[in-house]
Design a protein around this motif. Structure first.
Motif, PDB file in Angstrom:
ATOM      1  N   SER A  22      30.890 -33.201 -39.403  1.00  0.00           N
ATOM      2  CA  SER A  22      30.046 -32.264 -40.147  1.00  0.00           C
ATOM      3  C   SER A  22      29.193 -31.406 -39.202  1.00  0.00           C
ATOM      4  O   SER A  22      29.005 -30.214 -39.446  1.00  0.00           O
ATOM      5  CB  SER A  22      29.160 -33.023 -41.139  1.00  0.00           C
ATOM      6  OG  SER A  22      29.984 -33.737 -42.050  1.00  0.00           O
ATOM      7  N   ASP A  45      34.251 -34.249 -48.414  1.00  0.00           N
ATOM      8  CA  ASP A  45      33.557 -35.540 -48.379  1.00  0.00           C
ATOM      9  C   ASP A  45      32.717 -35.702 -49.640  1.00  0.00           C
ATOM     10  O   ASP A  45      31.906 -34.817 -49.956  1.00  0.00           O
ATOM     11  CB  ASP A  45      32.664 -35.595 -47.131  1.00  0.00           C
ATOM     12  CG  ASP A  45      32.115 -36.980 -46.869  1.00  0.00           C
ATOM     13  OD1 ASP A  45      32.230 -37.858 -47.763  1.00  0.00           O
ATOM     14  OD2 ASP A  45      31.574 -37.198 -45.775  1.00  0.00           O
ATOM     15  N   THR A  49      27.901 -33.774 -47.372  1.00  0.00           N
ATOM     16  CA  THR A  49      26.976 -33.488 -46.262  1.00  0.00           C
ATOM     17  C   THR A  49      26.954 -31.991 -45.936  1.00  0.00           C
ATOM     18  O   THR A  49      25.884 -31.394 -45.776  1.00  0.00           O
ATOM     19  CB  THR A  49      27.417 -34.274 -45.001  1.00  0.00           C
ATOM     20  OG1 THR A  49      27.561 -35.642 -45.371  1.00  0.00           O
ATOM     21  CG2 THR A  49      26.425 -34.149 -43.878  1.00  0.00           C
ATOM     22  N   ASP A  96      35.975 -29.808 -43.810  1.00  0.00           N
ATOM     23  CA  ASP A  96      35.270 -31.023 -43.363  1.00  0.00           C
ATOM     24  C   ASP A  96      35.732 -32.181 -44.253  1.00  0.00           C
ATOM     25  O   ASP A  96      35.784 -32.046 -45.481  1.00  0.00           O
ATOM     26  CB  ASP A  96      33.757 -30.814 -43.485  1.00  0.00           C
ATOM     27  CG  ASP A  96      32.964 -31.957 -42.862  1.00  0.00           C
ATOM     28  OD1 ASP A  96      33.550 -32.769 -42.111  1.00  0.00           O
ATOM     29  OD2 ASP A  96      31.746 -32.058 -43.139  1.00  0.00           O
TER      30      ASP A  96
HETATM   31 MG   LIG Z   1      30.585 -35.792 -42.298  1.00  0.00          MG
END
Ligand SMILES: [Mg+2]
Ligand SMILES: Nc1ncnc2c1ncn2[C@@H]1O[C@H](COP(=O)(O)OP(=O)(O)OP(=O)(O)O)[C@@H](O)[C@H]1O
Length: 219
Positions: A22, A45, A49, A96
């Motif tokens: 991230s 995710d 995040t 991500d």
């Molecule tokens: Mg992460």
């Protein structure tokens, strides 16, 4: 071979949690934004995040609009096709992903096939190398373009040299590593990165990794 103007996809993925996926994703997105490249971050995710960081950035920009705007959307590994459709409207997509990719192999495989470049951040510890080296080898055997980005690295240590040596023998390694930066998380609380402050200590490695990513992904 000349590449078309289609979206470049960079998958940021690692079998190890907490390796810097991230952190790397948001710095790449800010670099793209600062160069005026239309980029989207897709946050696969469930912890969100990256998406939460981007929401904080939007709030900061209400007061300080000079910080470059960054777009991030939540995405689902179950519906990776929809995410790739979203990506097509942009010049660059940074994906991500969550840790424990073993639990999501079909989706990660599909995203890896679609990606122009797979970045595998790895902290310089034996535990990270134990899981990253076989993953890097497997990606290479499938003909996918993947490179490790060493993170939290300390060039002066012998463990760094050993880890780097092991990985260089296994696959591609980004020539610039990200050092251990005590203050990397500080600007994140406002949705910012070190790159948002031109005088930050530690921006040079992120700039170099960005240059590498642009070249390797054909941007
Ligand atoms: Mg992460
Ligand atoms: N180069 C660095 N120097 C210092 N701290 C770092 C560095 N890179 C990452 N960190 C810190 O390590 C932690 C994990 O980083 P990050 O959240 O980017 O990892 P991740 O791979 O996305 O984790 P997860 O697998 O949980 O999604 C964060 O607290 C982050 O601030």
């Amino acid at each position: 071979m000349a590449r078309s103007a289609s979206c470049r996809i960079v998958l940021v993925s690692s079998p190890k949690g907490g390796s810097g996926k991230s952190v790397l994703s948001r710095h790449l997105l800010v670099s793209a934004a600062q160069e005026g490249i239309g980029a989207i971050g897709l946050d696969f995710d469930r912890q969100q995040t990256l998406a939460k960081w981007a929401a904080r950035r939007d709030r900061t920009r209400e007061t300080f609009p000079d910080f470059a705007p960054v777009a991030v959307q939540p995405a689902s590994l179950q519906d990776w096709r929809a995410a790739l459709k979203v990506a097509r409207a942009y010049r660059l997509a940074i994906l991500d992903t969550p840790p424990s990719i073993e639990d999501h192999l079909p989706a990660i495989d599909a995203l890896g096939e679609a990606a122009d470049l797979i970045l595998v951040p790895a902290v310089c510890t034996q535990d990270d190398i134990d899981s990253v080296a076989p993953w890097l080898r497997a990606l290479g055997e499938r003909g996918l373009r993947a490179a490790v980005v060493l993170n939290r690295a300390n060039r002066r240590t012998t463990s760094y040299a050993r880890m780097r040596g092991t990985l260089v023998k296994t696959g591609a390694v980004c020539p610039t590593e990200l050092p251990q930066l005590e203050d990397v998380h500080v600007p994140a609380s406002k949705g910012l990165t070190l790159l948002d402050y031109s005088r930050s200590r530690g921006i040079a490695p992120f700039e170099e990794v960005w240059a590498y990513v642009k070249r390797e992904a054909g941007l």
